[in-house]
Design an enzyme around this catalytic site. Structure first.
Site, PDB file in Angstrom:
ATOM      1  CE  LYS A   1      38.326  27.815  35.005  1.00  0.00           C
ATOM      2  NZ  LYS A   1      37.366  28.766  34.416  1.00  0.00           N
TER       3      LYS A   1
ATOM      4  CD  GLU B   1      37.804  34.032  35.613  1.00  0.00           C
ATOM      5  OE1 GLU B   1      36.764  33.545  35.111  1.00  0.00           O
ATOM      6  OE2 GLU B   1      38.664  33.338  36.188  1.00  0.00           O
TER       7      GLU B   1
END
Length: 207
Positions: A128, A40
C-alpha cells in the site's frame, strides 16, 4: 482469498471509515451492491469490528471484505475473528507477521524504497503506497523502476482522475476513501454514493 488476483482483476478497493456504525454498514452494502468487489473497513471507525461481522453475514464467505488500519497482533486476531478475509496496514507493523500466522493476505503500508523492501521481506502480499499524494503518480513511476515485480496499491488522496494516472503508471489497483464515500458514512445520500462508485468503476476499467 487470493488478494493479489482480486486486486489485479478489480483494480479498485473502497476504504470505509465512519463515525456512525449504521451508516457505515449501509455504505459497505451499497458499494458491494454497486459492483465494488474489494472493501476495507478501517478499525478507526466506530464499531468497525461489528460492521465487519454484519457485512460478512450479509455478503457471504467469499466476498472481499477486509479490515484496515490494523497495527497490532491483537487487532489482527480480532479482525480475523470478525470475518476479515484480508488485512491492511498504514505502515510496517507487527500485524503483518501476525497476518501470516493467521493465514490472511496483507496489504502493507510503505512509502520509501527501504520500507518497500521491508514490506516484501515481512511477507506482504502487496504494498500500500501511503500516503500516495505526497509524490503522486510520478513517484509511483519512479518506484516501478527498481521494484518492477512489486504490486503497488496507491492510497491517500486518490480521486477518479488520479486513479487512472496511477494505474497507467503500473499500480495493480488503487484504494479510495473519502472521494468515493463522501458523506455516506455520516448518513448521507446512498444514491450519490452509487453514482460515485459507478464513476470510479468506469475509470479503473478504462485504464
Amino acid at each position: 482469498m487470493n488478494l493479489l488476483d482480486s486486486l489485479r482483476t478489480h483494480r479498485l478497493m473502497a476504504i470505509v471509515r465512519g463515525p456512525d456504525p449504521e451508516a457505515t454498514l449501509a455504505s459497505v452494502l451499497t458499494l458491494a451492491d454497486t459492483g465494488i468487489a474489494l472493501i476495507e473497513v478501517s478499525l478507526t471507525g466506530a464499531d468497525a469490528l461489528g460492521t465487519i461481522r454484519q457485512a460478512r453475514a450479509s455478503l457471504g464467505a467469499n466476498f472481499g471484505l477486509g479490515a484496515g488500519t490494523v497495527l497490532s497482533t491483537d487487532e489482527a486476531q480480532r479482525a480475523a475473528d470478525a470475518g476479515a478475509s484480508f488485512l491492511v496496514t498504514p505502515a510496517l507493523a507487527p500485524s503483518i507477521a501476525e497476518a501470516g500466522r493467521l493465514g490472511l493476505p496483507v496489504l502493507a503500508g510503505a512509502l520509501t524504497p527501504s520500507e518497500v523492501v521491508q514490506a516484501g521481506t515481512s511477507g506482504a502480499t502487496a504494498v500500500k503506497l501511503f500516503p500516495a499524494s505526497i509524490g503522486g503518480p510520478a513517484y509511483l513511476g519512479a518506484l516501478r523502476d527498481p521494484f518492477p515485480r512489486t504490486a503497488f496499491v496507491p492510497v491517500g488522496g486518490v480521486d477518479a482522475e488520479s486513479a487512472r494516472a496511477y494505474l497507467d503508471r503500473g499500480a495493480v489497483a488503487v484504494g479510495v476513501g473519502s472521494p468515493l464515500l463522501g458523506d455516506a458514512v455520516r448518513g448521507g445520500d446512498l444514491g450519490a454514493l452509487r453514482d460515485r462508485a459507478a464513476e470510479f468503476l468506469a475509470e479503473v476499467s478504462s485504464s
